[in-house]
Design a protein around this motif. Structure first.
Motif, mmCIF file in Angstrom:
data_model
loop_
_atom_site.group_PDB
_atom_site.id
_atom_site.type_symbol
_atom_site.label_atom_id
_atom_site.label_comp_id
_atom_site.label_asym_id
_atom_site.label_seq_id
_atom_site.Cartn_x
_atom_site.Cartn_y
_atom_site.Cartn_z
ATOM 1 N N GLU A 258 0.805 -1.136 -0.136
ATOM 2 C CA GLU A 258 0.071 0.072 -0.038
ATOM 3 C C GLU A 258 1.016 1.284 -0.089
ATOM 4 O O GLU A 258 2.007 1.339 0.487
ATOM 5 C CB GLU A 258 -0.981 0.006 1.335
ATOM 6 C CG GLU A 258 -1.915 1.133 1.216
ATOM 7 C CD GLU A 258 -2.689 1.053 2.366
ATOM 8 O OE1 GLU A 258 -3.456 2.191 2.830
ATOM 9 O OE2 GLU A 258 -2.783 0.135 3.433
ATOM 10 N N SER B 268 3.638 0.638 2.857
ATOM 11 C CA SER B 268 3.533 -0.865 3.534
ATOM 12 C C SER B 268 4.239 -1.877 2.727
ATOM 13 O O SER B 268 4.069 -1.940 1.470
ATOM 14 C CB SER B 268 2.038 -1.047 3.768
ATOM 15 O OG SER B 268 2.011 -2.341 4.587
ATOM 16 N N GLN C 186 5.343 -5.936 2.611
ATOM 17 C CA GLN C 186 5.541 -7.281 2.943
ATOM 18 C C GLN C 186 6.524 -8.058 2.707
ATOM 19 O O GLN C 186 6.948 -8.192 1.308
ATOM 20 C CB GLN C 186 4.276 -8.090 2.662
ATOM 21 C CG GLN C 186 4.040 -9.509 3.019
ATOM 22 C CD GLN C 186 3.945 -9.668 4.543
ATOM 23 O OE1 GLN C 186 3.110 -9.108 5.279
ATOM 24 N NE2 GLN C 186 4.800 -10.346 5.001
ATOM 25 N N ARG D 246 6.545 -7.517 8.226
ATOM 26 C CA ARG D 246 6.182 -6.864 7.532
ATOM 27 C C ARG D 246 6.703 -5.333 7.802
ATOM 28 O O ARG D 246 6.558 -5.166 9.205
ATOM 29 C CB ARG D 246 4.634 -6.656 7.366
ATOM 30 C CG ARG D 246 3.680 -5.565 6.515
ATOM 31 C CD ARG D 246 2.469 -5.770 6.568
ATOM 32 N NE ARG D 246 1.750 -4.533 7.389
ATOM 33 C CZ ARG D 246 1.056 -4.819 8.460
ATOM 34 N NH1 ARG D 246 0.644 -5.942 8.906
ATOM 35 N NH2 ARG D 246 0.446 -3.804 9.265
ATOM 36 N N GLN D 247 6.894 -4.471 7.134
ATOM 37 C CA GLN D 247 7.476 -3.333 7.720
ATOM 38 C C GLN D 247 6.314 -2.087 7.144
ATOM 39 O O GLN D 247 6.310 -1.889 5.931
ATOM 40 C CB GLN D 247 8.706 -2.808 7.681
ATOM 41 C CG GLN D 247 9.247 -3.110 5.885
ATOM 42 C CD GLN D 247 10.621 -2.427 5.618
ATOM 43 O OE1 GLN D 247 11.073 -1.579 6.320
ATOM 44 N NE2 GLN D 247 11.455 -3.219 4.752
ATOM 45 N N ASP D 248 5.846 -1.068 7.794
ATOM 46 C CA ASP D 248 4.852 0.104 7.453
ATOM 47 C C ASP D 248 5.810 1.358 7.957
ATOM 48 O O ASP D 248 6.402 1.332 8.995
ATOM 49 C CB ASP D 248 3.838 0.044 8.355
ATOM 50 C CG ASP D 248 2.794 -1.096 7.808
ATOM 51 O OD1 ASP D 248 3.123 -1.749 6.920
ATOM 52 O OD2 ASP D 248 1.641 -1.082 8.228
ATOM 53 N N SER E 35 5.297 5.328 8.261
ATOM 54 C CA SER E 35 4.131 6.553 8.356
ATOM 55 C C SER E 35 4.904 7.935 8.639
ATOM 56 O O SER E 35 5.807 8.020 9.586
ATOM 57 C CB SER E 35 3.339 6.352 9.562
ATOM 58 O OG SER E 35 2.703 4.972 9.423
ATOM 59 N N GLN F 198 8.907 3.801 11.465
ATOM 60 C CA GLN F 198 8.913 2.203 10.956
ATOM 61 C C GLN F 198 8.268 1.497 11.882
ATOM 62 O O GLN F 198 8.622 1.332 13.028
ATOM 63 C CB GLN F 198 10.285 1.856 10.751
ATOM 64 C CG GLN F 198 10.324 0.463 10.056
ATOM 65 C CD GLN F 198 11.609 -0.238 10.196
ATOM 66 O OE1 GLN F 198 12.053 -0.361 11.333
ATOM 67 N NE2 GLN F 198 11.886 -0.961 9.128
ATOM 68 N N ASP G 83 1.063 -10.654 11.539
ATOM 69 C CA ASP G 83 0.667 -9.269 11.514
ATOM 70 C C ASP G 83 0.231 -8.640 13.115
ATOM 71 O O ASP G 83 -0.085 -7.614 13.082
ATOM 72 C CB ASP G 83 -0.209 -9.095 10.616
ATOM 73 C CG ASP G 83 -0.265 -9.194 9.124
ATOM 74 O OD1 ASP G 83 1.140 -8.671 8.787
ATOM 75 O OD2 ASP G 83 -0.889 -9.458 8.275
ATOM 76 N N ARG H 83 -4.822 -7.478 8.526
ATOM 77 C CA ARG H 83 -4.400 -6.184 8.894
ATOM 78 C C ARG H 83 -5.314 -5.279 9.359
ATOM 79 O O ARG H 83 -5.162 -4.408 10.378
ATOM 80 C CB ARG H 83 -3.717 -5.501 7.651
ATOM 81 C CG ARG H 83 -2.575 -6.286 7.213
ATOM 82 C CD ARG H 83 -1.719 -5.357 6.385
ATOM 83 N NE ARG H 83 -2.338 -4.874 5.013
ATOM 84 C CZ ARG H 83 -2.576 -5.658 4.153
ATOM 85 N NH1 ARG H 83 -2.041 -6.950 3.948
ATOM 86 N NH2 ARG H 83 -3.306 -5.010 3.030
ATOM 87 N N ASN I 298 -5.646 -3.385 12.830
ATOM 88 C CA ASN I 298 -5.786 -1.794 13.041
ATOM 89 C C ASN I 298 -6.972 -1.594 13.796
ATOM 90 O O ASN I 298 -6.973 -0.539 14.581
ATOM 91 C CB ASN I 298 -6.248 -1.367 11.570
ATOM 92 C CG ASN I 298 -4.887 -1.570 10.695
ATOM 93 O OD1 ASN I 298 -3.725 -1.462 11.133
ATOM 94 N ND2 ASN I 298 -4.824 -1.562 9.395
#
Length: 307
Positions: free
Chosen positions: A82, A89, A91, A106-108, A110, A141, A148, A257, A261
């Motif tokens: 995403e 995001s 994976q 996984r690393q997001d 923002s 990060q 997840d 996810r 969330n």
């Protein structure tokens, strides 16, 4: 009349020039991330040969028995899941024996994130709300487990200087997967993570402290370690099996996810059970068929401690 005309002309030219100068110095909104930041983050996507190397380097206790070095290698696909102007995001998918796919971490990322779940100890995270001024210009990060569930997160600025591009942060985390079933002498890893973009791919360098944390006591450092994970870019065709696996399973994990969330949106301290029915969370989720999305929420709910 000539003086008046000359004055008008000069005034017009001055205003025009000032207008141009003003336009030249208009800067982007303070809320806009540096385009180089996202470029660096997204460059971590793709197909990689990876080497993992960890070695304990120091212990204050002279009687401490250093553990063996850890070395491993793998082929891994990093999928862009995403993207928005302020969010990315990705994976990670491990490839074993060319065709066996293992959902990895996984690393997001923002931009100027203010809501944090900071790891405390023993499968507990504390919710922390930071002021906007503290994270101005920074990227958070957030790293997640294979199922997840949360692992750790931290905020820092991307650095672009002297031909180098890197991001570095120190934060607490649970034990790494390579040790969480083997070690009982510490319960928190204080990690300094450095992600640096290289000519061949990217480097994840770590300087970690293995810490014993107990209530009403000062943290005790058991040992320090050095970690170097090298991601060497290879042709995307080598990760074709992982790309196909993700297309078939991405909807299932999108539901997972979303359920997590919803948990995070409560903005409350979080505690998770290590096992339910003698199995960790991933062993409940991984065997499900990709169409059994209705079972995800009740399974995750079983692992979230009620407060």
């Amino acid at each position: 009349m000539k003086k008046k005309s000359l004055f008008s002309t000069v005034l017009f030219l001055c205003l025009f020039a000032c207008g141009l100068l003003g336009m030249a110095f208009i800067s982007p909104s303070d809320n806009d991330p540096n385009p180089k930041d996202k470029q660096a983050i997204k460059s971590m996507c793709g197909c990689y040969e990876i080497s993992f190397d960890f070695a304990e380097t120091f212990a204050s206790d002279t009687n401490y028995q250093f553990h063996d070095n850890y070395t491993a290698s793998a082929l891994e696909w990093v999928e862009l899941v995403e993207e928005t102007p302020t969010f990315v995001s990705m994976q990670h998918l491990l490839i074993a024996n060319d065709t066996m796919i293992i959902k990895h971490w996984r690393q997001d990322w923002s931009y100027e994130n203010t809501d944090f779940y900071m790891y405390d100890k023993d499968n507990q995270w504390k919710f922390v709300k930071k002021p906007k001024s503290e994270v101005a210009g920074q990227w958070t990060q957030k790293v997640f487990q294979v199922d997840d569930s949360p692992r750790y997160e931290g905020s820092a600025s991307w650095v672009h200087v002297d031909g180098r591009q890197y991001w570095e942060n120190t934060t607490d985390s649970p034990l790494p997967r390579r040790e969480y079933t083997k070690r009982k002498d510490y319960n928190v890893m204080t990690r300094t993570n450095r992600h640096e973009i290289t000519n061949e791919g990217w480097l994840h360098e770590q300087d970690n402290d293995k810490v014993l944390r107990q209530d009403n006591k000062a943290d005790f450092k058991i040992a320090s370690e050095k970690g170097i994970n090298i991601y060497k870019k290879v042709d995307d065709s080598r990760c074709k099996s992982a790309q196909g696996w993700w297309k078939e399973n991405k909807d299932f994990w999108a539901v997972a996810r979303a359920e997590w969330n919803a948990v995070f949106a409560k903005n409350k301290d979080l505690k998770l059970k290590g096992v339910v029915d003698k199995k960790p969370l991933f062993m409940h989720l991984f065997p499900l068929e990709k169409t059994q999305t209705d079972k995800i929420k009740p399974i995750i709910s079983e692992f979230v401690e009620k407060r």
